[in-house]
Design a protein around this motif. Structure first.
Motif, PDB file in Angstrom:
ATOM      1  N   GLY A  92      59.136  71.843  67.600  1.00  0.00           N
ATOM      2  CA  GLY A  92      60.094  71.302  68.563  1.00  0.00           C
ATOM      3  C   GLY A  92      59.440  70.732  69.806  1.00  0.00           C
ATOM      4  O   GLY A  92      58.352  70.150  69.764  1.00  0.00           O
ATOM      5  N   ALA A  93      60.106  70.924  70.934  1.00  0.00           N
ATOM      6  CA  ALA A  93      59.702  70.280  72.191  1.00  0.00           C
ATOM      7  C   ALA A  93      58.670  71.097  72.953  1.00  0.00           C
ATOM      8  O   ALA A  93      58.897  71.512  74.100  1.00  0.00           O
ATOM      9  CB  ALA A  93      60.929  70.029  73.059  1.00  0.00           C
ATOM     10  N   CYS A  94      57.523  71.340  72.341  1.00  0.00           N
ATOM     11  CA  CYS A  94      56.442  72.028  73.041  1.00  0.00           C
ATOM     12  C   CYS A  94      55.746  71.060  73.994  1.00  0.00           C
ATOM     13  O   CYS A  94      55.811  69.840  73.831  1.00  0.00           O
ATOM     14  CB  CYS A  94      55.420  72.573  72.043  1.00  0.00           C
ATOM     15  SG  CYS A  94      55.918  74.065  71.182  1.00  0.00           S
ATOM     16  N   ALA A  95      55.050  71.619  74.970  1.00  0.00           N
ATOM     17  CA  ALA A  95      54.237  70.793  75.854  1.00  0.00           C
ATOM     18  C   ALA A  95      53.171  70.078  75.042  1.00  0.00           C
ATOM     19  O   ALA A  95      52.666  70.600  74.044  1.00  0.00           O
ATOM     20  CB  ALA A  95      53.590  71.669  76.927  1.00  0.00           C
ATOM     21  N   ASP A  96      52.842  68.878  75.456  1.00  0.00           N
ATOM     22  CA  ASP A  96      51.857  68.054  74.767  1.00  0.00           C
ATOM     23  C   ASP A  96      50.473  68.684  74.877  1.00  0.00           C
ATOM     24  O   ASP A  96      49.982  68.933  75.980  1.00  0.00           O
ATOM     25  CB  ASP A  96      51.863  66.659  75.399  1.00  0.00           C
ATOM     26  CG  ASP A  96      50.944  65.684  74.683  1.00  0.00           C
ATOM     27  OD1 ASP A  96      50.522  65.985  73.545  1.00  0.00           O
ATOM     28  OD2 ASP A  96      50.653  64.626  75.263  1.00  0.00           O
ATOM     29  N   ILE A  97      49.823  68.938  73.749  1.00  0.00           N
ATOM     30  CA  ILE A  97      48.488  69.547  73.803  1.00  0.00           C
ATOM     31  C   ILE A  97      47.453  68.584  74.382  1.00  0.00           C
ATOM     32  O   ILE A  97      46.377  69.002  74.801  1.00  0.00           O
ATOM     33  CB  ILE A  97      48.010  70.057  72.423  1.00  0.00           C
ATOM     34  CG1 ILE A  97      47.793  68.898  71.452  1.00  0.00           C
ATOM     35  CG2 ILE A  97      48.964  71.075  71.853  1.00  0.00           C
ATOM     36  CD1 ILE A  97      47.108  69.328  70.177  1.00  0.00           C
TER      37      ILE A  97
END
Length: 240
Positions: A131-136
């Motif tokens: 889903g909407a995880c922070a961009d690695i």
């Protein structure tokens, strides 16, 4: 470089990212990434000579920039004056994976980066971002990961894709629930993936419905733990 540093949409569209600073640039140079552009100041060339030389050998192009331009590009208050633009790499989880951490909508870049760093340190085989995880690939995530984002295999998917992405794995949801088992008393199967939920909402119902088991960390007085702290405790238990 400025756009890649500040805008996820640009990073996604161009499939590129920026590593900034001596440590991250040195880590990037040691990995199998295509480095397209190295930009550094004259001061950085003197202060971080070894890193600059390694990157110059790998980069398709190198340029010297002014201190003012370095400050304009940088995501930090005190830039070190060294930047590398590289192509993203398509990752795959190793075929013999046994321990996987799943990040379900964790939105704080510091937490995502810290979890990736902890996962690598504790010999976790990879990470799945749901889903909407922070961009690695954001500067804050990369800094928090201390380079682990370059080395730890990471893939992205939606909740409904988890069974396909993790065949043969037993999914454990880390959550407070009447049916959850206390951490420390559970014997984990050969192939285990643990899901860590977002900072505020926790694990989404869509992801929880795809987990066969639930576990919780027994704590006293405090209502909950930071997502990265919870992940560290659980991943330590998974080492056995």
């Amino acid at each position: 470089m400025r756009r890649l540093m500040s805008d996820k949409k640009t990073r996604d569209e161009e499939r590129r990212f920026i590593a900034e600073g001596d440590h991250l640039c040195k880590e990037l140079a040691s990995q199998d990434y295509k480095i397209e552009l190295l930009a550094y100041t004259e001061k950085a060339a003197l202060r971080y000579a070894e890193t600059v030389e390694k990157l110059r050998e790998k980069a398709a192009r190198s340029i010297v920039i002014t201190d003012e331009l370095s400050e304009y590009i940088s995501d930090t208050k005190s830039p070190q004056g060294i930047f590398a633009a590289a192509e993203k790499r398509e990752d795959f989880l190793p075929e013999n994976s046994r321990r996987i951490v799943v990040l379900d909508g964790i939105q704080d870049p510091g937490n995502v980066g810290t979890i990736l760093r902890t996962a690598e340190a504790l010999r976790t085989d990879g990470a799945v971002l749901v889903g909407a995880c922070a961009d690695i690939w954001s500067p804050k995530t990369l800094r928090a990961s201390m380079g682990s984002a370059f080395r730890l295999p990471c893939i992205h998917c939606q909740a409904e894709e988890l069974p396909e992405k993790l065949p043969g794995f037993t999914l454990y949801a880390a959550m407070l629930d009447k049916s959850a088992k206390p951490l420390g008393k559970e014997k984990f199967p050969e192939k285990t993936a643990v899901v860590i939920g977002s900072e505020g909402a926790g694990i989404t119902p869509e992801t929880a419905n795809r987990c066969a088991e639930k576990i919780y960390i027994p704590i006293e007085k405090a209502e909950s733990l930071n997502a990265a702290v919870a992940a560290a405790i659980i991943l330590w238990e998974l080492r056995s």
